[in-house]
Design a protein around this motif. Structure first.
Motif, PDB file in Angstrom:
ATOM      1  N   GLU A  46       0.837  -1.208   0.000  1.00  0.00           N
ATOM      2  CA  GLU A  46       0.000   0.000   0.000  1.00  0.00           C
ATOM      3  C   GLU A  46       0.872   1.259   0.000  1.00  0.00           C
ATOM      4  OE1 GLU A  46      -3.098  -0.282  -0.503  1.00  0.00           O
ATOM      5  OE2 GLU A  46      -3.753  -2.185   0.335  1.00  0.00           O
TER       6      GLU A  46
ATOM      7  N   GLU B 244      -4.447   4.813  -1.468  1.00  0.00           N
ATOM      8  CA  GLU B 244      -3.476   3.839  -0.951  1.00  0.00           C
ATOM      9  C   GLU B 244      -2.962   4.267   0.433  1.00  0.00           C
ATOM     10  OE1 GLU B 244      -3.746   1.287  -2.489  1.00  0.00           O
ATOM     11  OE2 GLU B 244      -3.935   1.696  -4.615  1.00  0.00           O
TER      12      GLU B 244
ATOM     13  N   HIS C  55      -5.572   3.185   2.752  1.00  0.00           N
ATOM     14  CA  HIS C  55      -5.484   1.740   2.988  1.00  0.00           C
ATOM     15  C   HIS C  55      -4.383   1.441   4.005  1.00  0.00           C
ATOM     16  CE1 HIS C  55      -7.175   0.959  -1.344  1.00  0.00           C
ATOM     17  NE2 HIS C  55      -8.044   1.543  -0.539  1.00  0.00           N
TER      18      HIS C  55
ATOM     19  N   ILE D  23     -11.080  -1.735   0.744  1.00  0.00           N
ATOM     20  CA  ILE D  23      -9.851  -1.811  -0.045  1.00  0.00           C
ATOM     21  C   ILE D  23     -10.103  -2.362  -1.452  1.00  0.00           C
ATOM     22  CG2 ILE D  23      -7.556  -2.876  -0.195  1.00  0.00           C
ATOM     23  CD1 ILE D  23      -7.314  -2.591   2.830  1.00  0.00           C
TER      24      ILE D  23
ATOM     25  N   GLU E  19      -9.407  -0.762  -5.178  1.00  0.00           N
ATOM     26  CA  GLU E  19      -8.429  -1.291  -6.151  1.00  0.00           C
ATOM     27  C   GLU E  19      -9.099  -1.493  -7.505  1.00  0.00           C
ATOM     28  OE1 GLU E  19      -6.153  -0.575  -4.435  1.00  0.00           O
ATOM     29  OE2 GLU E  19      -5.637  -1.851  -2.743  1.00  0.00           O
TER      30      GLU E  19
ATOM     31  N   CYS F 137      -1.712  -5.156  -3.847  1.00  0.00           N
ATOM     32  CA  CYS F 137      -2.357  -3.868  -3.954  1.00  0.00           C
ATOM     33  C   CYS F 137      -2.379  -3.489  -5.413  1.00  0.00           C
ATOM     34  CB  CYS F 137      -1.626  -2.805  -3.177  1.00  0.00           C
ATOM     35  SG  CYS F 137      -2.336  -1.205  -3.509  1.00  0.00           S
TER      36      CYS F 137
HETATM   37 FE   LIG Z   1      -4.567  -0.349  -1.819  1.00  0.00          FE
END
Ligand SMILES: [Fe+2]
Ligand SMILES: [Fe+2]
Length: 213
Positions: free
Chosen positions: A43, A73, A76, A155, A159, A213
Motif C-alpha cells: 500500500e 493507498e 489503505h 480496499i 483497487e 495492492c
Molecule cells: Fe490499496
C-alpha cells in the motif's frame, strides 16, 4: 487498433497470467504478521510512486487518477495499520519503504504516462485485487472477520476503481502502435516481477497466498 480495443486486448493478455492467482488458499493457518507487513508495504509503495508521478505526469486525466490512487493507498495503509495494531502485530521499527521492492524499483524507471498507467493502474491494481480476493478467503478461514470486511468493503472496491480509472486513461492515450507496444511491455514486465516477488514471499512465509495492492 484504437485505444479502447487495445485496452481490451491487454486485459485479456493479463488475464491469462492472473488466472493462476485464483487458486484456493485453503484454510491452512498462516502467521498474519508477515502478511500484514507485506500488505502495508504494498500500500505504501503504491502511494509513494503514484504521488511521485503526479508532478511529472502532464495529462490532466492521468494526473487526477494518480492523485486519487495515492490518497486511497495512503488510506489503505492507515486502515491496515490500525487493524495490525488491534491484532497485536508489532509495527515498531517497521519501515514499509526500506528496502524498496523490485516492483517499486521497476516502476521508478518508467518515464512515460502510458507505461506508468499500464503498469501501475491497469495491471498492478488488477493483480492486487485478485490477490486480495484470495487473502480475504484466508482471513475468513482464520476468523479475522474485521480485517476481511475491511478488504471486502473498502480496499478491494478501491483497487477495482483504480484499475478502471487506469483503463479509461490508457484507452485515450494508447492510440498509436508505439504507445501500445510500450504499454504492453510495461504491463508484462510488472506481472513478471510481481509474480517473482509473490513466489519468494510464499516460500519464505509458507503462506498459501499473499495480499497485494
Ligand atoms: Fe490499496
Ligand atoms: Fe489500489
Amino acid at each position: 487498433m484504437d485505444g479502447a480495443a487495445f485496452v481490451e486486448q491487454l486485459k485479456a493478455e493479463n488475464e491469462a497470467l492472473l488466472r493462476k492467482l485464483d487458486a484456493d488458499p485453503g484454510s491452512r493457518a498462516a502467521d498474519l504478521g508477515p502478511l500484514l507487513k507485506m500488505a502495508l508495504k504494498n500500500e505504501m509503495e503504491a502511494a509513494e510512486i503514484a504521488a511521485q508521478w503526479v508532478a511529472t505526469t502532464p495529462e490532466l486525466d492521468a494526473k487526477l487518477a494518480l492523485a486519487r490512487h495515492a490518497g486511497d493507498e495512503a488510506r489503505h495503509y492507515e486502515l491496515l495499520a490500525a487493524q495490525a495494531g488491534a491484532l497485536g502485530v508489532d509495527l515498531a521499527g517497521f519501515d514499509p519503504l526500506h528496502p524498496p521492492s523490485p516492483v517499486l524499483e521497476y516502476l521508478r524507471t518508467l518515464e512515460t504516462t502510458v507505461e506508468r498507467v499500464a503498469a501501475a493502474l491497469v495491471t498492478r491494481e488488477a493483480m492486487g485485487a485478485r490477490r486480495n480476493a484470495q487473502f480475504v478467503k484466508l482471513l475468513e478461514a482464520g476468523g479475522y472477520a474485521a480485517l476481511a470486511a475491511l478488504y471486502r468493503e473498502v480496499i478491494n472496491p478501491d483497487e477495482e476503481r483504480h484499475h478502471q480509472m487506469g483503463c479509461e486513461v490508457l484507452a485515450r492515450l494508447a492510440a498509436t502502435p508505439e504507445a501500445q507496444e510500450r504499454a504492453r511491455r510495461a504491463a508484462a514486465r510488472l506481472l513478471e516481477i510481481g509474480d517473482r516477488v509473490r513466489t519468494a514471499v510464499m516460500e519464505k512465509t509458507g503462506a498459501a497466498c499473499v495480499p497485494g495492492c
